[in-house]
Design an enzyme around this catalytic site. Structure first.
Site, PDB file in Angstrom:
ATOM      1  CB  SER A 239      -9.362   0.615  -0.248  1.00  0.00           C
ATOM      2  OG  SER A 239      -8.761   0.824  -1.480  1.00  0.00           O
TER       3      SER A 239
ATOM      4  CG  ASP B  54      -2.286   0.577   0.937  1.00  0.00           C
ATOM      5  OD1 ASP B  54      -2.347   1.805   0.811  1.00  0.00           O
ATOM      6  OD2 ASP B  54      -3.272  -0.173   0.841  1.00  0.00           O
TER       7      ASP B  54
ATOM      8  CG  HIS C 282      -5.279   3.791   0.876  1.00  0.00           C
ATOM      9  ND1 HIS C 282      -4.881   2.492   0.695  1.00  0.00           N
ATOM     10  CD2 HIS C 282      -6.558   3.851   0.451  1.00  0.00           C
ATOM     11  CE1 HIS C 282      -5.874   1.790   0.167  1.00  0.00           C
ATOM     12  NE2 HIS C 282      -6.904   2.591   0.009  1.00  0.00           N
TER      13      HIS C 282
END
Length: 442
Positions: free
Chosen positions: A306, A100, A134
């Protein structure tokens, strides 16, 4: 249930989904596609860039303010309910790799779980950094340590060990392409990860990426991939103007059966409109208004596939900790056969929404069989027998007309009268017989 939407059933975040050859920049991080890299011995498709995909510039821009009640546990954590019983464990002993945007190494709820990683973004070798938010959000759903008195966030598998592979980002000099993602997968396999979470997606296939995924599968490593977030809108690369249409096929999500693809479920058990659908969809998980940690150490809320993916990765880690001898095929089958579809499949929900409790309580020798066109099916839909747990609708007859009711009522009255006459007649016969016997005995 506590948390932001305690009156509803569940929620989640907009999944950072991008990645694969000629990968779409998805309007999230603005990465320019990269040229294909030479590779001998195979026919390659053109490589582009992988990016975490939200509908904004970067994940951190999706949720600018921390959630007002930091003491509340995010709804998806409460919904999973895996913390309610010690029998499910914490995932201790299982290595989970997160490919990620990195992770905020200074976060006290996550740093204790990190045992290693690698930077693929030319950020000075620093993988314990996350300018996007994220990767930190994803990691917290899996492995955030409880911090009573500070906030209510706790991961679904807080005992796992994290391997962090910083492969994407909005403001980095390298990475963001399929070949780098493939390298990160190879590194995770070499480090003996049992689960790899990939909350990225793109729209062109890549042979090197697929080979890395197959290699992980052959090494008994479960890859959990986000389905993508362009289920109800046009996917256009902002750098090349390439238009992939609405709900395009996504990669690496489409590389089934070598991985498990996850769509986003709403709090009422439906499928989020943005969640991409297709023949590769395995299951869904909470992906609307879910809560997680940002690099600032606060709980934020967001939407996306996600954040549905790490929900499934965490449950998979709990399963593997409980059954370390299970194969990747068995883990996938348990997650799919105990989902809400009860063995039936469709393009938008896959085998249904994952059930943490059902999966963690499952006996792999007594699972619902999977019949349909989905990945890992036991047979075609038309062959599915009722005996395999496929739900059947109850047969409800329409209410009869009033004339029919009256006829039935009259019949019942007549029948009752006839029975009464028979009883009275028989009673009279018995009384007369007894009277004669008494007279004879006198």
């Amino acid at each position: 249930m506590t948390g932001r939407n305690g009156h509803r059933r569940r929620a989640g975040t907009r999944a950072c989904a991008a990645g694969a050859s000629a990968l779409l920049t998805m309007g999230v991080c603005g990465f320019a596609p990269t040229a294909a890299l030479p590779h001998s011995g195979s026919t390659l498709t053109a490589s582009a860039g992988t990016t975490p995909a939200d509908d904004s510039t970067c994940t951190k821009n999706d949720s600018k303010q921390p959630w007002p009640d930091q003491t509340a546990t995010p709804w998806e954590i409460s919904y999973a309910n895996t913390q309610s019983s010690a029998q499910y464990g914490t995932g201790a002993g299982v290595k989970v790799a997160i490919i990620d945007t990195g992770i905020a190494g200074g976060n006290s709820q996550l740093s204790p779980a990190i045992i290693g990683g690698q930077d693929f973004t030319k950020s000075g070798g620093v993988y314990k950094a996350d300018v996007d938010g994220h990767g930190t959000f994803v990691a917290s759903i899996i492995a955030a340590q409880p911090k009573p008195g500070s906030n209510g966030m706790v991961g679904l598998a807080p005992g796992v060990s994290l391997l962090i592979y910083r492969e994407a980002g909005c403001n980095v000099q390298g990475g963001n392409d399929e070949r780098t993602m493939a390298s990160a997968i190879d590194a995770a396999v070499a480090a003996h990860a049992r689960v790899i979470n990939i909350s990225q997606a793109g729209y062109v296939p890549d042979d090197v990426l697929k080979a890395a995924i197959i290699n992980a599968y052959q090494h008994n490593v479960l890859i959990v991939a986000a389905a993508g977030n362009y289920g109800n809108k046009d996917a256009t690369d902002q750098n090349t103007n390439a238009d992939y249409g609405v709900n395009p096929t996504t990669y690496p999500a489409a590389y089934v059966p070598y991985l498990l693809t996850v769509g986003a479920a709403t709090q009422d058990g439906g499928v989020a409109a943005f969640s991409e659908t297709g023949p590769y969809l395995g299951v869904t998980a909470p992906g609307v208004d879910v809560g997680g940690l940002f690099p600032d150490g606060k709980i934020h809320h967001d939407d996306g596939t996600s954040f549905a993916a790490p929900y499934v990765s965490a449950i998979a880690a709990l399963l593997i900790a409980k059954h370390p001898d299970w194969s990747v095929q068995t883990v996938m089958h348990v997650l799919e056969s105990t989902a809400s579809g009860n063995g039936s499949w469709n393009r938008s929900q896959g085998w249904g929404e994952v059930s943490a409790i059902a999966a963690l309580s499952a006996d792999p020798t007594k699972l619902t069989r999977l019949y349909g066109a989905g990945p890992n099916a036991d047979g075609p839909a038309q062959d599915k027998p009722v005996s395999h747990g496929i739900p059947m609708l109850p047969i409800v007859n329409p209410a009869p007309a009033q004339t029919v009711v009256d006829q039935h009522r009259g019949a019942y009255i007549a029948l009752g009268s006839a029975i009464l006459i028979v009883i009275v007649t028989l009673a009279g016969t018995f009384i007369a017989r007894d009277a004669r016997r008494r007279r004879m005995s006198l």
